[in-house]
Design a protein around this motif. Structure first.
Motif, PDB file in Angstrom:
ATOM      1  N   MET A  16      -5.836  32.803  48.934  1.00  0.00           N
ATOM      2  CA  MET A  16      -4.702  33.009  49.798  1.00  0.00           C
ATOM      3  C   MET A  16      -3.711  33.961  49.138  1.00  0.00           C
ATOM      4  SD  MET A  16      -2.564  30.104  51.816  1.00  0.00           S
ATOM      5  CE  MET A  16      -1.331  29.745  50.618  1.00  0.00           C
ATOM      6  N   ALA A  17      -4.162  34.847  48.323  1.00  0.00           N
ATOM      7  CA  ALA A  17      -3.285  35.791  47.645  1.00  0.00           C
ATOM      8  C   ALA A  17      -2.622  36.727  48.652  1.00  0.00           C
ATOM      9  CB  ALA A  17      -4.089  36.597  46.633  1.00  0.00           C
ATOM     10  N   ASN A  18      -1.351  37.014  48.411  1.00  0.00           N
ATOM     11  CA  ASN A  18      -0.584  37.937  49.237  1.00  0.00           C
ATOM     12  C   ASN A  18      -0.446  37.499  50.686  1.00  0.00           C
ATOM     13  OD1 ASN A  18      -0.200  39.672  47.037  1.00  0.00           O
ATOM     14  ND2 ASN A  18      -2.178  40.621  47.398  1.00  0.00           N
ATOM     15  N   THR A  19      -0.411  36.210  50.940  1.00  0.00           N
ATOM     16  CA  THR A  19      -0.171  35.692  52.280  1.00  0.00           C
ATOM     17  C   THR A  19       1.288  35.292  52.379  1.00  0.00           C
ATOM     18  OG1 THR A  19      -2.427  34.880  52.467  1.00  0.00           O
ATOM     19  CG2 THR A  19      -0.831  33.942  53.954  1.00  0.00           C
ATOM     20  N   THR A  20       1.949  35.750  53.422  1.00  0.00           N
ATOM     21  CA  THR A  20       3.358  35.429  53.602  1.00  0.00           C
ATOM     22  C   THR A  20       3.517  34.256  54.561  1.00  0.00           C
ATOM     23  OG1 THR A  20       3.635  36.897  55.501  1.00  0.00           O
ATOM     24  CG2 THR A  20       3.940  37.871  53.298  1.00  0.00           C
ATOM     25  N   PHE A  21       4.720  33.683  54.588  1.00  0.00           N
ATOM     26  CA  PHE A  21       5.012  32.605  55.528  1.00  0.00           C
ATOM     27  C   PHE A  21       4.842  33.096  56.961  1.00  0.00           C
ATOM     28  CE2 PHE A  21       8.212  30.166  58.042  1.00  0.00           C
ATOM     29  CZ  PHE A  21       7.515  28.982  58.071  1.00  0.00           C
ATOM     30  N   CYS A  22       5.228  34.326  57.212  1.00  0.00           N
ATOM     31  CA  CYS A  22       5.059  34.890  58.556  1.00  0.00           C
ATOM     32  C   CYS A  22       3.577  34.918  58.949  1.00  0.00           C
ATOM     33  CB  CYS A  22       5.658  36.290  58.640  1.00  0.00           C
ATOM     34  SG  CYS A  22       7.455  36.290  58.569  1.00  0.00           S
ATOM     35  N   ASP A  23       2.704  35.236  57.996  1.00  0.00           N
ATOM     36  CA  ASP A  23       1.260  35.222  58.269  1.00  0.00           C
ATOM     37  C   ASP A  23       0.795  33.801  58.606  1.00  0.00           C
ATOM     38  OD1 ASP A  23       1.076  37.942  57.684  1.00  0.00           O
ATOM     39  OD2 ASP A  23       0.526  37.582  55.595  1.00  0.00           O
ATOM     40  N   LEU A  24       1.253  32.827  57.828  1.00  0.00           N
ATOM     41  CA  LEU A  24       0.847  31.441  58.045  1.00  0.00           C
ATOM     42  C   LEU A  24       1.355  30.911  59.381  1.00  0.00           C
ATOM     43  CD1 LEU A  24       1.381  29.831  54.522  1.00  0.00           C
ATOM     44  CD2 LEU A  24      -0.785  30.410  55.621  1.00  0.00           C
ATOM     45  N   LYS A  25       2.577  31.280  59.769  1.00  0.00           N
ATOM     46  CA  LYS A  25       3.167  30.801  61.025  1.00  0.00           C
ATOM     47  C   LYS A  25       2.356  31.205  62.246  1.00  0.00           C
ATOM     48  CE  LYS A  25       7.293  31.986  61.805  1.00  0.00           C
ATOM     49  NZ  LYS A  25       8.682  32.359  61.989  1.00  0.00           N
ATOM     50  N   GLU A  26       1.619  32.292  62.154  1.00  0.00           N
ATOM     51  CA  GLU A  26       0.857  32.788  63.303  1.00  0.00           C
ATOM     52  C   GLU A  26      -0.504  32.121  63.441  1.00  0.00           C
ATOM     53  OE1 GLU A  26       0.740  37.004  62.863  1.00  0.00           O
ATOM     54  OE2 GLU A  26       2.906  37.199  63.055  1.00  0.00           O
ATOM     55  N   LYS A  27      -0.912  31.337  62.452  1.00  0.00           N
ATOM     56  CA  LYS A  27      -2.231  30.695  62.489  1.00  0.00           C
ATOM     57  C   LYS A  27      -2.127  29.328  63.156  1.00  0.00           C
ATOM     58  CE  LYS A  27      -3.442  32.920  58.135  1.00  0.00           C
ATOM     59  NZ  LYS A  27      -4.461  33.861  58.486  1.00  0.00           N
ATOM     60  N   GLU A  28      -3.091  29.026  64.002  1.00  0.00           N
ATOM     61  CA  GLU A  28      -3.117  27.736  64.677  1.00  0.00           C
ATOM     62  C   GLU A  28      -3.760  26.692  63.763  1.00  0.00           C
ATOM     63  OE1 GLU A  28      -4.017  25.958  69.055  1.00  0.00           O
ATOM     64  OE2 GLU A  28      -5.167  27.695  68.421  1.00  0.00           O
ATOM     65  N   ILE A  29      -3.217  25.482  63.777  1.00  0.00           N
ATOM     66  CA  ILE A  29      -3.737  24.393  62.964  1.00  0.00           C
ATOM     67  C   ILE A  29      -4.735  23.601  63.810  1.00  0.00           C
ATOM     68  CG2 ILE A  29      -3.164  22.393  61.540  1.00  0.00           C
ATOM     69  CD1 ILE A  29      -1.800  25.039  60.683  1.00  0.00           C
ATOM     70  N   ILE A  30      -5.955  23.426  63.286  1.00  0.00           N
ATOM     71  CA  ILE A  30      -7.008  22.678  63.972  1.00  0.00           C
ATOM     72  C   ILE A  30      -7.445  21.522  63.074  1.00  0.00           C
ATOM     73  CG2 ILE A  30      -9.321  22.769  65.009  1.00  0.00           C
ATOM     74  CD1 ILE A  30      -7.440  24.651  66.436  1.00  0.00           C
ATOM     75  N   ASN A  31      -7.502  20.312  63.645  1.00  0.00           N
ATOM     76  CA  ASN A  31      -7.971  19.145  62.907  1.00  0.00           C
ATOM     77  C   ASN A  31      -9.487  19.063  63.040  1.00  0.00           C
ATOM     78  OD1 ASN A  31      -8.215  16.763  61.534  1.00  0.00           O
ATOM     79  ND2 ASN A  31      -7.207  15.510  63.088  1.00  0.00           N
ATOM     80  N   ILE A  32     -10.196  19.110  61.920  1.00  0.00           N
ATOM     81  CA  ILE A  32     -11.659  19.097  61.980  1.00  0.00           C
ATOM     82  C   ILE A  32     -12.211  17.718  62.320  1.00  0.00           C
ATOM     83  CG2 ILE A  32     -11.923  21.074  60.453  1.00  0.00           C
ATOM     84  CD1 ILE A  32     -12.653  19.161  58.198  1.00  0.00           C
ATOM     85  N   CYS A  33     -11.389  16.661  62.228  1.00  0.00           N
ATOM     86  CA  CYS A  33     -11.858  15.310  62.559  1.00  0.00           C
ATOM     87  C   CYS A  33     -12.180  15.176  64.046  1.00  0.00           C
ATOM     88  CB  CYS A  33     -10.816  14.264  62.177  1.00  0.00           C
ATOM     89  SG  CYS A  33     -10.687  14.014  60.414  1.00  0.00           S
ATOM     90  N   ASP A  34     -11.343  15.790  64.889  1.00  0.00           N
ATOM     91  CA  ASP A  34     -11.538  15.648  66.325  1.00  0.00           C
ATOM     92  C   ASP A  34     -11.431  16.965  67.099  1.00  0.00           C
ATOM     93  OD1 ASP A  34      -8.833  16.095  66.132  1.00  0.00           O
ATOM     94  OD2 ASP A  34      -8.228  14.263  67.160  1.00  0.00           O
ATOM     95  N   GLY A  35     -11.221  18.067  66.391  1.00  0.00           N
ATOM     96  CA  GLY A  35     -11.121  19.371  67.049  1.00  0.00           C
ATOM     97  C   GLY A  35      -9.793  19.616  67.734  1.00  0.00           C
TER      98      GLY A  35
END
Length: 84
Positions: A1-20
């Motif tokens: 995760m080198a050179n990843t900013t908070f702005c980059d992380l904010k744009e990613k959707e969080i998915i739970n692998i337990c139930d999708g």
């Protein structure tokens, strides 16, 4: 995760692998003051009433529960009982 900013992380959707389940996007981070490491990611709580009224609770996901950070999503492994 080198050179990843908070702005980059904010744009990613969080998915739970337990139930999708789609949990939303990161709204905040909890960072250890001494080490500067991310302790957990914070996601807005589930919406109520047809997705219009938001719940004031937030879902705090420990960083150790992150399984993979991809280009578009972040996969987490959390118990479904924690979410409900």
């Amino acid at each position: 995760m080198a050179n990843t900013t908070f702005c980059d992380l904010k744009e990613k959707e969080i998915i739970n692998i337990c139930d999708g389940a789609r949990l939303g996007c990161i709204c905040d981070l909890e960072i250890d003051d001494c080490t500067g490491q991310i302790c957990s990611i914070v996601v807005p709580g589930p919406t109520r009433f047809l997705g219009i009224i938001k719940n004031s609770e937030e879902l705090v996901i420990p960083f150790c529960k992150i399984q993979k950070i991809g280009d578009d999503v972040i996969l987490v492994d959390i118990s479904t009982s924690i979410i409900k």
